[in-house]
Design an enzyme around this catalytic site. Structure first.
Site, PDB file in Angstrom:
ATOM      1  N   SER A  97       0.806  -1.222   0.000  1.00 42.53           N
ATOM      2  CA  SER A  97       0.000   0.000   0.000  1.00 42.53           C
ATOM      3  C   SER A  97       0.840   1.273   0.000  1.00 42.53           C
ATOM      4  CB  SER A  97      -0.991  -0.011   1.159  1.00 42.53           C
ATOM      5  OG  SER A  97      -0.418  -0.530   2.334  1.00 42.53           O
ATOM      6  N   ASP A 160      -3.220  -0.958   9.257  1.00 40.79           N
ATOM      7  CA  ASP A 160      -3.193  -2.320   8.714  1.00 40.79           C
ATOM      8  C   ASP A 160      -2.226  -3.181   9.529  1.00 40.79           C
ATOM      9  OD1 ASP A 160      -3.243  -4.564   7.124  1.00 40.79           O
ATOM     10  OD2 ASP A 160      -1.988  -3.710   5.543  1.00 40.79           O
TER      11      ASP A 160
END
Length: 259
Positions: A97, A160
């Site tokens: 990401s 995350d």
């Protein structure tokens, strides 16, 4: 505990779910000519080799992005990011990401990435970034608390964690509330695994009570191998951008084709 390494799981179905919606949100935010801040609390190494021994060993990328890459139109932000990274790093390269964000965001935007694992931090620092990023070797939750409210105030935070530390499930509802109080205009995006144990359920009940207007989107998928405990992927988004609900529904239909 700092044993988790995402190289074994890069490009899996949970990554596809998380990264496709993240790319869409970042593309939405950049449609306005105003700068923004991107913060990621658990960045990982940023760039992965799907031909490497770790990815081949688990087969998760083969069951994930290899199956679904063609489901995204070439002009979808996720597909654009994958294409740009393949051109820059090779056909077997898969972005975490942070690299998706660095690829889609602009020079006027600020990126802050935290990674505490020594080897993962070293790999993250060695990525040939296409733009300036600020990399912090510290606990991601501590970085988030210290940075908020960021400048620019407009922006998105991706949380995350690996969920290796079981306290994460108990810690996250309170942490999100603390961050939201400091940064009430920020888009707060939490990824979580859907597990056969149901370990995520109490956390989600507390989050839903604290943020009744948040968007929650989940996809299910077959276990990648016998005995694998993750059977789906979820995103909990505070202050969801306009249109994310429709984009989530569209992505959900893609995952239903796996059945």
């Amino acid at each position: 505990m700092l044993s988790y390494q995402h190289a074994y799981h890069a490009g899996n179905l949970a990554d596809v779910h998380k990264h496709a919606l993240l790319a869409w949100m970042l593309d939405y935010l950049t449609q306005k000519p105003k700068p923004l801040t991107y913060i990621e609390t658990h960045a990982g190494r940023g760039l992965y080799d799907l031909g490497g021994a770790e990815a081949v060993k688990t087969g998760e990328a083969a069951a994930g992005i290899a199956r679904l890459r063609g489901a995204f139109a070439p002009d979808h932000p996720y597909a654009r990011a994958l294409s740009a990274i393949a051109i820059a790093h090779g056909a077997q390269a898969y972005p975490g990401s942070p690299l998706i964000a660095a690829t889609l965001l602009r020079d006027i935007d600020s990126l802050h990435l935290a990674e505490l694992h020594p080897a993962e931090h070293a790999a993250l620092s060695a990525v040939p970034w296409p733009r300036k990023v600020q990399i912090h070797r510290q606990d991601g939750f501590e970085m988030a608390q210290a940075l908020c409210p960021p400048t620019p105030r407009r922006g998105l935070m991706l949380i995350d964690p690996s969920y290796e530390v079981k306290d994460d499930y108990a810690r996250l509802p309170k942490t999100l509330q603390q961050i939201h109080r400091k940064w009430n205009v920020g888009i707060l995006c939490l990824w979580y695994p859907i597990l056969t144990s149901g370990a995520h359920q109490d956390m989600l009940a507390r989050l839903t009570a604290a943020f009744p207007g948040a968007l929650r989107h989940e996809v299910g998928f077959p276990p990648v191998r016998e005995g694998h405990r993750m059977t789906g992927s979820g995103l909990f988004v505070v202050n969801p951008p306009y249109g994310l609900d429709h984009e989530s529904e569209t992505l959900g239909k893609v995952f239903k084709t796996l059945d």
